[in-house]
Design an enzyme around this catalytic site. Structure first.
Site, short mmCIF file in Angstrom:
data_model
loop_
_atom_site.label_atom_id
_atom_site.label_comp_id
_atom_site.label_asym_id
_atom_site.label_seq_id
_atom_site.Cartn_x
_atom_site.Cartn_y
_atom_site.Cartn_z
N HIS A 1 36.75 52.09 1.57
CA HIS A 1 35.98 51.04 2.23
C HIS A 1 34.51 51.10 1.82
CE1 HIS A 1 35.21 48.32 5.75
NE2 HIS A 1 34.01 48.89 5.68
N GLU A 2 33.92 52.28 1.95
CA GLU A 2 32.49 52.41 1.62
C GLU A 2 32.26 52.23 0.12
OE1 GLU A 2 30.64 52.15 4.05
OE2 GLU A 2 31.97 52.81 5.67
N HIS B 1 31.72 48.59 -0.44
CA HIS B 1 30.32 48.23 -0.14
C HIS B 1 29.40 48.70 -1.27
CE1 HIS B 1 30.73 46.63 3.88
NE2 HIS B 1 31.28 47.73 4.38
N GLU C 1 31.28 42.75 3.75
CA GLU C 1 32.52 43.30 4.31
C GLU C 1 33.74 42.86 3.49
OE1 GLU C 1 32.22 45.57 6.39
OE2 GLU C 1 34.20 45.86 7.29
ZN ZN Z 1 32.23 47.85 6.27
#
Ligand code: ZN
Length: 507
Positions: A267-268, A271, A297
């Site tokens: 997830h990170e 980003h 996101e």
């Molecule tokens: Zn996030």
């Protein structure tokens, strides 16, 4: 001063602020990772000093004059040109920053600091009565903020604008209505299937050092540049892009639950890929900054869920995973593993929710926020409204406020209008992935070989490199050919989970 000189000076000031804000970001990262506890008071002073310095530099009336000088010139004749985009977004931020009376800003800071403290104490005790007076003050101040900033339509639009410029409550109501009408019954349909994944596979011994090596390998395969970034450990995982050449991500390891750190890192990484692909020459200006929280996101959800929880990804990574954790995974099949990391199960806590049920948690919060801000829902009625709506959307009786309306930190810090960006991220992610699959034949074969470069390059070209040149809605239309819609996400959920649950892990 000619308009060209005014624009050059505006860019110079904006870049200087970019440097200043990146200093604060370094301090913020250090605070969450390596700062000793006794450093907290000094760090608070350092951060407050930098924040007020940045605020006074940005709200200098000279900035307003420079923006106005460029707005009245030919420099913005091309609405998609550099100057037009930079000035459009600097105008938005400048107006927002200067319309808020300093007394309101100070009151918000004071009230939200106390509210966060009260929330931390109230949550473990499920003590809504203890938090209620604080939340009432926060909501009253957010309504004042909306009035000061100004809005058309719903007052919520003024708050939403801080996180998702251009989005409106009216548009989001339509998106959420279309989404929940199909998603709630679809979740029931999926979970009514007799096949269930074996989640005990995930709750075995996964030594932390090996988890770290494995997660770093996956992040590197996605394209995270470790020469221009780091992965560290924190209580609350985040990604902080300081600027060109330096982006930090963090995670939290659980030696008895594999998904927490691993999917957190994916997830990170999503980003971080955004931050690492923003155009460096525009650093500090809107063109060098991410488009919106929703688009940010979308990148994390795309890499974490659309790619990282997919079968092709695990066709490549599961044999390596089994080699890395032979004791935990001896005899476990790839099917059983993929089923386990994709369990659909309605639950109370948003941050633990799976891909299919997650947006129902957000739909609930969005509806309630609208009522709180319009005044239709008094804070006193929040717990009852929460529990009723939760039951309707997810089919569960909320047992206590800790697992109900007290679970999230957002309202205590005044983050009203933030939640919808999570669902926008999921919708954009599904829509972008569907478009990428149309443009790039054989994408799953890439993933099966552990190759992600074509997808990353497509995302960079369609989304990342544009910074804030387009607003999120326009960026989505350009990248996918359509306005944002719940359809690609609903299609993805139906196709992926119905077949997973029909097949089970028998194969
Ligand atoms: Zn996030």
């Amino acid at each position: 001063m000619t308009p060209a000189d005014a624009y050059a000076e505006l860019v110079r000031r904006s870049k200087e602020l970019g440097v200043l804000n990146s200093c604060a970001a370094v301090l913020g990262w250090d605070q969450q990772t390596y700062m000793p506890p006794a450093g907290a008071a000094l760090r608070g002073e350092q951060m407050a000093f930098l924040a007020s310095l940045a605020h006074s530099k940005f709200t200098d009336p000279k900035v307003g004059e420079l923006v106005a000088a460029v707005e009245g010139s030919d420099l913005i004749a091309d609405p998609e040109g550099d100057a037009a985009a930079n000035v459009r977004e600097l105008r938005r931020a400048y107006d927002r920053a200067t319309k808020l009376p300093p007394a309101l800003v100070e009151e918000l800071a004071r009230v939200t600091t106390a509210a966060q403290q009260a929330w931390q104490e109230a949550k473990p005790k499920s003590d809504f009565a203890g938090f209620r007076p604080h939340l009432e003050k926060v909501i009253a101040l957010k309504r004042e903020e909306a009035a000061a900033v100004g809005f058309t339509g719903h007052p919520y639009n003024a708050l939403l604008d801080e996180y998702e410029p251009g989005a409106t409550a009216e548009e989001l109501k339509g998106l959420f209505a279309g989404l929940t009408a199909e998603l709630a019954p679809l979740v029931q349909e999926i979970t009514a299937r007799p096949n269930k994944p074996d989640r005990s596979l995930l709750e075995r011994d996964y030594p932390v050092e090996r988890q770290k090596v494995f997660a770093e390998a996956a992040a590197a395969a996605f394209g995270f540049d470790f020469h221009a970034g780091r992965l560290d450990t924190t209580a609350h995982p985040f990604c902080s892009g300081f600027g060109p050449g330096d982006c930090r991500i963090t995670t939290r390891y659980n030696p008895r639950f594999f998904p927490e750190a691993f999917f957190g890192v994916l997830h990170e990484t999503g980003h971080a890929l955004y931050e690492q692909h923003l155009p460096a020459e525009h650093f500090g200006t809107p063109l060098g900054s991410a488009c919106s929280l929703g688009i940010h996101e979308s990148q994390s959800r795309l890499w974490e869920n659309q790619v990282g929880r997919g079968r092709p990804f695990w066709d490549h990574f599961f044999p390596r995973l089994r080699q890395t954790f032979p004791a935990a995974l001896a005899g476990v099949s790839p099917d059983a593993w993929v089923f386990a990391v994709n369990e659909v199960r309605p639950s109370f806590i948003r941050v633990e929710a799976d891909e299919a049920t997650y947006n129902l948690h957000i739909a609930l919060r969005f509806e309630l926020e609208l009522g709180l801000i319009s005044g239709d829902l008094p804070v006193a009625d929040l717990p009852g409204a929460w529990n009723d709506r939760f039951k309707a959307l997810l089919g569960l009786e909320v047992p206590d406020h800790a697992r109900g309306c007290l679970q999230d930190i957002h309202w205590s810090f005044g983050g009203v209008g933030y939640f919808p960006t999570y669902t926008l991220g999921n919708l954009y992610a599904a829509q972008l992935m569907a478009a990428a699959r149309r443009d790039l034949a054989g994408l799953d074969d890439d993933f099966r070989r552990g190759e992600f470069g074509r997808l990353r390059e497509w995302l960079s070209r369609k989304v990342l490199m544009h910074g804030q040149r387009y607003r999120a809605g326009e960026l989505c239309r350009r990248a996918t050919g359509e306005a944002v819609s719940p359809r690609p996400f609903l299609g993805y959920v139906r196709e992926k989970f119905v077949s997973l649950y029909d097949r089970g892990s028998a194969a």
